[in-house]
Design an enzyme around this catalytic site. Structure first.
Site, PDB file in Angstrom:
ATOM      1  CB  SER A 318     -36.072   3.828  52.184  1.00  0.00           C
ATOM      2  OG  SER A 318     -34.929   4.924  52.727  1.00  0.00           O
ATOM      3  CG  ASP A 559     -36.727  12.403  53.719  1.00  0.00           C
ATOM      4  OD1 ASP A 559     -35.673  12.770  54.645  1.00  0.00           O
ATOM      5  OD2 ASP A 559     -37.793  12.146  53.511  1.00  0.00           O
ATOM      6  CG  HIS A 562     -35.913   9.529  52.165  1.00  0.00           C
ATOM      7  ND1 HIS A 562     -36.179   9.448  52.969  1.00  0.00           N
ATOM      8  CD2 HIS A 562     -35.202   7.884  51.624  1.00  0.00           C
ATOM      9  CE1 HIS A 562     -36.746   8.222  53.939  1.00  0.00           C
ATOM     10  NE2 HIS A 562     -35.716   7.161  52.728  1.00  0.00           N
TER      11      HIS A 562
END
Length: 595
Positions: A318, A559, A562
């Site tokens: 990702s 998060d 990312h």
């Protein structure tokens, strides 16, 4: 006894009687001497008065000229020096006018652009218009060159630095304008120069000073008086093809970001940090600057032209998807009609699994993403496997989508984040070779075997004369006070860690070895982003990966893996673009810029 005039004197040589004067006047010798003294002093005063008169003159007469030359009343104006010579003053006016301070203490003529003293201890000069330049002021010396006056009254040439009398370093650029402390101008050779706090010029192209006027060394961030970051390089810059783009620093640049998330419909909602409520914007204003060279300006239109009728393929986890979406948005800036960009299968981008391919219709090119977090095949275990084995990673076989990677013109691979205990053994995912599951095989060795499999695939299926292959290195995470599942945080990070050290791990070492095994291949290389990304603890979504209607997220579920878009992955694509230029890809050219 008589004197020379027949006057009777006494025997001692004196006068025995008063001096004879006209009738009615009787004066002693002492009075005579007194009167003579008064008369002499008066004569001296008369002489001095005349000198003053002829030297300075009265307002309605003007000064007397010595050795008259030309017309005193002409527009050129004249100045009388101590030698009595008439001097022209470039059409400045009369000596007795308000412009008298163009003459120094010696009253010698100051030539056009020359510097003198205005009798107040201040350095002055005359520019081509005949106007006085104050201490530290800048004018023109009549040769279209910018000049200035330093605190000693000496003329400073174009690009030379002095003091402005206030302890501040100043300089003159090519237009003759004064540059303040830390300012950058042109030294007449097209080279950027700066002034430090002592007023001395610091050499080196592109070197700048910060607010304090101090020169920053490579490895530091330079911020000028406008808050803009710049970097200076010592010595000569290297060619792009000879430069290690992974070594450098982050610098502030107000020209960034190059796109806005609200203008790019091809982006996951989880990466839209600004739209999701992130209040700070400083993280958007940084660009990567290599230490030994300049990166080329990213030109989306030129890049699209170079990949016309071609494919860019991203393969990985990702974080690779993060970079892929960044690339789509960066290229989309060159397309005014966004409907000319679309997913070839009509699939939505958000929460979509598998692979996605966006076509830029006007250029007949695609930018594709294939989800393969391990690069190798993940599937069901073979029959007869131990009960704890729920799935396996075939370390000797690449992902099932690998047949779609073939013939990609630019291939960008990444892996690493899923190669850990939590994503493998803890989930019951073990490693398989052939038809055998090896429960005792450790993760590091399994990763090594998987990268060897990738190397073999590149050799067998990639035409390195046609395709360019990049293996992007590991992207660091920045969880503080915990991990992704134990409440780790990064939501208060708003500034990069500009003094971060390099990051080395068994993952980066294995990936580096994989590239070394492919050295014989023409266009296979590492896209090393680990060091630069390690500094960017401020670039993650943290709690801003949820839309405003439902966010922000809990501080216990952040998060920090990312990246926000626009953001750090944009710089990875800028490096990718630079590597392609260095390899002479397409018609991208080789011109470089700091922007």
């Amino acid at each position: 006894m008589k004197d020379l005039f027949g006057t009777k004197m006494d025997t001692n040589g004196g006068y025995g009687h008063p001096l004879r004067l006209p009738a009615g006047c009787t004066v002693s010798i002492h009075q005579y001497i007194w009167y003579a003294t008064i008369f002499g002093l008066s004569a001296v005063l008369v002489v001095l008065s005349c000198i003053v008169y002829f030297d300075s003159g009265f307002g309605f007469l003007g000064p007397l000229k010595f050795g008259a030359v030309g017309s005193y009343n002409s527009s050129e104006g004249i100045v009388v020096a101590e030698t009595g010579q008439i001097k022209e003053l470039g059409g400045v006016g009369d000596y007795n006018s308000s412009e008298r301070n163009k003459i120094g203490e010696t009253r010698q003529q100051q030539n056009l652009g020359g510097v003198g003293d205005n009798s107040n201890g201040e350095g002055i000069m005359v520019n081509e218009t005949g106007q006085q330049q104050k201490l530290g002021g800048v004018g023109d010396n009549g040769n279209a060159e910018g000049i200035m006056v330093n605190e000693t009254g000496q003329q400073q040439k174009l690009g030379v630095v002095g003091g402005n009398g206030n302890g501040e370093g100043i300089m003159v650029n090519e237009t003759g304008q004064q540059q303040k402390l830390g300012g950058v101008g042109d030294n007449g050779n097209g080279e950027g120069i700066m002034v430090n706090e002592t007023g001395q010029q610091n050499s080196g192209e592109g070197i700048m000073g910060d607010e304090t006027g101090q020169q920053k060394q490579p490895g530091d961030v330079r911020v000028n008086n406008s808050g803009e970051g710049f970097v200076g390089l010592k010595g000569e810059k290297k060619q792009l093809s000879e430069c290690d783009l992974s070594v450098g620093m982050w610098v502030r640049d107000e020209a960034y970001p190059i796109y806005q998330s609200q203008n790019c419909p091809f982006m996951d909602s989880g990466f839209r940090c600004q739209e999701n409520g992130r209040p700070d914007t400083d993280y958007l204003k940084w660009r990567w600057q290599p230490s030994d060279c300049d990166l080329p300006r990213f030109d989306p239109r030129k890049f699209l032209q170079s990949i016309q009728n071609r494919r860019i393929v991203f393969v990985g986890d990702s974080i690779g998807r993060n970079q892929w979406e960044s690339m789509v948005c960066m290229l989309a800036e060159a397309v005014s009609d966004k409907t000319r960009i679309y997913e070839v299968n009509g699939n939505p981008i958000t929460k979509h699994m598998g692979y996605l391919s966006f076509r830029f219709e006007d250029y007949n090119c695609t930018v594709e993403y294939y989800r393969a977090p391990f690069l190798v095949y993940q599937g069901r275990p073979p029959a007869g496997s131990p009960p704890e084995v729920r799935m396996t990673l075939k370390v000797d076989t690449l992902d099932y989508t690998s047949k779609l990677w073939v013939n990609g013109d630019i291939l960008v691979f990444n892996t690493g984040h899923w190669w850990n205990y939590e994503k493998t053994v803890r989930w019951g995912c073990y490693f398989q070779e052939g038809h055998t599951v090896n429960i005792k095989l450790d993760i590091e060795t399994a990763f090594q075997k998987s990268m060897n499999t990738w190397v073999k695939w590149v050799r067998q299926h990639v035409d390195s004369e046609k395709s360019h292959v990049f293996l992007r290195t590991y992207s660091p995470v920045h969880f503080r006070a915990g991990t992704w599942k134990t409440g780790g945080q990064c939501h208060e990070e708003t500034w990069p860690d500009l003094k971060s050290s390099s990051l080395s791990s068994w993952k980066t070492q294995i990936m580096s070895e994989a590239i070394q095994h492919l050295q014989e291949r023409k266009n296979v290389q590492s896209l090393n982003i680990t060091y630069s990304a390690k500094m960017r603890k401020d670039g993650h979504p943290s709690i801003y990966y949820v839309g405003k209607e439902n966010g922000p997220a809990s501080i216990k579920k952040q998060d920090c893996s990312h990246w926000c878009l626009p953001g750090v992955p944009d710089q990875w694509n800028h490096l990718l673009y630079s590597h392609l230029i260095a390899r002479g890809y397409g018609d991208l050219g080789t011109r470089v810029s700091r922007k």
